[in-house]
Write a protein that holds these residues in place. Structure first.
Motif, PDB file in Angstrom:
ATOM      1  N   ILE A   4      -1.832  -2.264  -4.952  1.00 20.97           N
ATOM      2  CA  ILE A   4      -0.967  -1.913  -3.828  1.00 20.97           C
ATOM      3  C   ILE A   4      -1.761  -1.335  -2.651  1.00 20.97           C
ATOM      4  N   HIS A   5      -3.038  -1.052  -2.848  1.00 16.01           N
ATOM      5  CA  HIS A   5      -3.788  -0.338  -1.813  1.00 16.01           C
ATOM      6  C   HIS A   5      -5.179  -0.950  -1.617  1.00 16.01           C
ATOM      7  N   SER A   6      -5.252  -1.938  -0.724  1.00 14.86           N
ATOM      8  CA  SER A   6      -6.546  -2.563  -0.429  1.00 14.86           C
ATOM      9  C   SER A   6      -6.662  -2.785   1.080  1.00 14.86           C
ATOM     10  N   HIS A   7      -7.883  -2.953   1.554  1.00 19.34           N
ATOM     11  CA  HIS A   7      -8.098  -3.106   2.999  1.00 19.34           C
ATOM     12  C   HIS A   7      -9.008  -4.296   3.283  1.00 19.34           C
ATOM     13  N   HIS A   8      -8.507  -5.211   4.081  1.00 20.35           N
ATOM     14  CA  HIS A   8      -9.307  -6.383   4.486  1.00 20.35           C
ATOM     15  C   HIS A   8      -8.969  -6.674   5.940  1.00 20.35           C
ATOM     16  N   LEU A  28       5.012  -1.432   5.591  1.00 24.41           N
ATOM     17  CA  LEU A  28       4.354  -0.714   6.686  1.00 24.41           C
ATOM     18  C   LEU A  28       3.352   0.261   6.092  1.00 24.41           C
ATOM     19  N   LYS A  29       2.119   0.233   6.610  1.00 28.32           N
ATOM     20  CA  LYS A  29       1.117   1.209   6.196  1.00 28.32           C
ATOM     21  C   LYS A  29       0.833   2.140   7.361  1.00 28.32           C
ATOM     22  N   ILE A  30       0.835   3.446   7.076  1.00 25.69           N
ATOM     23  CA  ILE A  30       0.518   4.432   8.101  1.00 25.69           C
ATOM     24  C   ILE A  30      -0.783   5.127   7.715  1.00 25.69           C
ATOM     25  N   ALA A  88       0.056   7.730  -0.513  1.00 19.69           N
ATOM     26  CA  ALA A  88      -1.257   7.250  -0.960  1.00 19.69           C
ATOM     27  C   ALA A  88      -1.997   8.357  -1.712  1.00 19.69           C
ATOM     28  N   HIS A  89      -2.851   7.940  -2.646  1.00 19.71           N
ATOM     29  CA  HIS A  89      -3.784   8.854  -3.325  1.00 19.71           C
ATOM     30  C   HIS A  89      -3.062  10.007  -4.038  1.00 19.71           C
ATOM     31  N   LEU A  90      -2.030   9.680  -4.799  1.00 12.75           N
ATOM     32  CA  LEU A  90      -1.258  10.697  -5.532  1.00 12.75           C
ATOM     33  C   LEU A  90      -0.740  11.783  -4.593  1.00 12.75           C
ATOM     34  N   LYS A 141      -6.549   0.649  -5.567  1.00 10.81           N
ATOM     35  CA  LYS A 141      -7.988   0.900  -5.673  1.00 10.81           C
ATOM     36  C   LYS A 141      -8.591   1.439  -4.376  1.00 10.81           C
ATOM     37  N   ASP A 142      -8.031   1.079  -3.221  1.00 13.01           N
ATOM     38  CA  ASP A 142      -8.583   1.397  -1.896  1.00 13.01           C
ATOM     39  C   ASP A 142      -9.814   0.543  -1.635  1.00 13.01           C
ATOM     40  N   ILE A 143     -10.971   1.092  -1.351  1.00 11.45           N
ATOM     41  CA  ILE A 143     -12.144   0.285  -0.963  1.00 11.45           C
ATOM     42  C   ILE A 143     -12.390  -0.812  -2.004  1.00 11.45           C
TER      43      ILE A 143
HETATM   44 ZN   LIG Z   1      -6.806   3.277   2.049  1.00 12.58          ZN
END
Ligand SMILES: [Zn+2]
Length: 380
Positions: free
Chosen positions: A70-74, A158-160, A259-261, A314-316
């Protein structure tokens, strides 16, 4: 005769020199190694003790069930990058990747085309807000209209980002508060469109604390001094939490993924209270696995109790780092090294959750929250 004596003399001198300068200091050093009280203490970076613990290890290269990140960046991925991503995702059972960095307008369109246009079942793209016209009256309406258009163009959430509440300011210098009424319209629109809002508020609380020898993230702040959030420049951690909780409470029909707990990984009881008070709040575990892994009993019980509220992330992106998540969630392995030393001075423990809980964290909760993901690709 004379020259022979000279040769012997020179040889004796050479041997003596060798003994004095090469052999003796080494012997002395070895002796020193054997008596630690005579050593210089190592620096914090130098001290890398090797664990002698012998215990069962399970290297898990592939998730037990297909999962959704649910949490990735590209940012602006090229077709070639997307092709490579899909190949890598297949190796670890990563079924659907949520790219939170879709942007808005043309950028969003291009990102959707590059990812979903070519692999419709494998990617989800979230839109972001542009603050370029923040200081022009009517911003709230315009930013909401832009999101509606982005959704028509394929955005599914939507991501903030974290500048919201911390660095984002009005022209008069006033900080945009997390619960600023100017943004109410966009959160209500998300409720109407059943779009989840994944929101990053604040940072780990030690970043707001003094950078001293008691700070748990001392090493990370040394490596990245810009991550510090000193009170002269930033609101206190607790102010941001209060604003965030007010935002969650005033939009009860909007689903939020903190995000991030929610930066409560170091205080799961507090996170539980946040869940109890707000049925519309969820979290991801991206980049905070070390928090769960240092309290395996509490983490296990927490995930069982709040199994409907926690999502895998996972994020990065690095295909080789997911295995720590699998190992922590799926095994009871003990005292293993974490993949990001600056996040954790400690080793972590597996907190193995039952399969039904694992399925919820891996994909069922995301399927419930994010519209338009094909559930048929996942087991019941
Ligand atoms: Zn992130």
């Amino acid at each position: 005769m004379n020259s022979r004596r000279t040769i012997i003399l020179v040889t004796v001198v050479l041997v003596a020199t060798f003994a004095v300068f090469i052999v003796w200091p080494r012997a002395a050093m070895t002796r020193q190694d054997q008596s630690p009280q005579k050593q210089q203490p190592p620096t914090i970076d130098e001290y890398q003790p090797k664990s002698t613990l012998v215990t069962k290890e399970h290297k898990i290269e592939r998730a037990k069930f297909p999962f959704i990140d649910i949490h990735s960046h590209h940012w602006n991925p090229t077709p070639g990058e997307v092709d490579r991503l899909v190949k890598e995702m297949d190796t670890i059972n990563l079924r659907v990747m949520v790219n939170l960095s879709g942007g808005t307008g043309e950028q969003l369109k291009n990102t959707v085309a590059a990812m979903k246009g070519r692999y419709p079942d494998r990617f989800v793209v979230f839109a972001n807000m542009s603050y370029d016209d923040l200081n022009t009256p009517g911003f709230g309406k315009r930013v909401t209209a832009r999101l509606e258009q982005d959704v028509k163009n394929g955005a599914q959430g939507l991501k903030i980002f974290k500048n919201f509440g911390m660095d984002l300011k009005y022209a008069n210098g006033e900080r945009v508060h997390v619960d600023d009424p100017e943004f109410d319209a966009i959160f209500e629109k998300c409720a109407e469109l059943k779009l989840p809002v994944l929101i990053h508020v604040a940072e780990p609380s030690p970043f707001f604390d003094p950078w001293d020898y008691h700070n748990e993230r001392w090493e990370e702040l040394k490596e990245f001094p810009g991550r510090a959030r000193p009170p002269a420049k930033y609101p206190p951690f607790e102010t941001l939490m209060a604003e965030r909780n007010h935002l969650f409470a005033k939009h009860p029909r909007t689903n939020f993924i903190a995000a991030h707990l929610g930066f409560h990984g170091n205080d799961l009881e507090r996170l539980g209270k946040l869940f109890d008070a707000n049925p519309n709040v969820y979290v991801d575990i991206a980049a905070v696995l070390a928090e769960l892994g240092r309290q395996p009993y509490s983490a296990h019980d927490f995930l069982v109790k709040y199994q409907d509220r926690v999502l895998m992330g996972k994020d990065i992106y690095d295909v080789n780092e997911y295995k720590w998540y699998f190992r922590a969630l799926e095994t009871r392995d003990e005292y293993f090294e974490y993949y990001r030393k600056r996040h954790a001075f400690w080793r972590i423990y597996g907190f193995q959750v039952p399969d039904e809980v694992l399925k919820k964290v891996y994909y069922k909760n995301a399927l419930k929250l994010v519209p338009g993901i094909d559930a048929k690709a996942f087991p019941d």
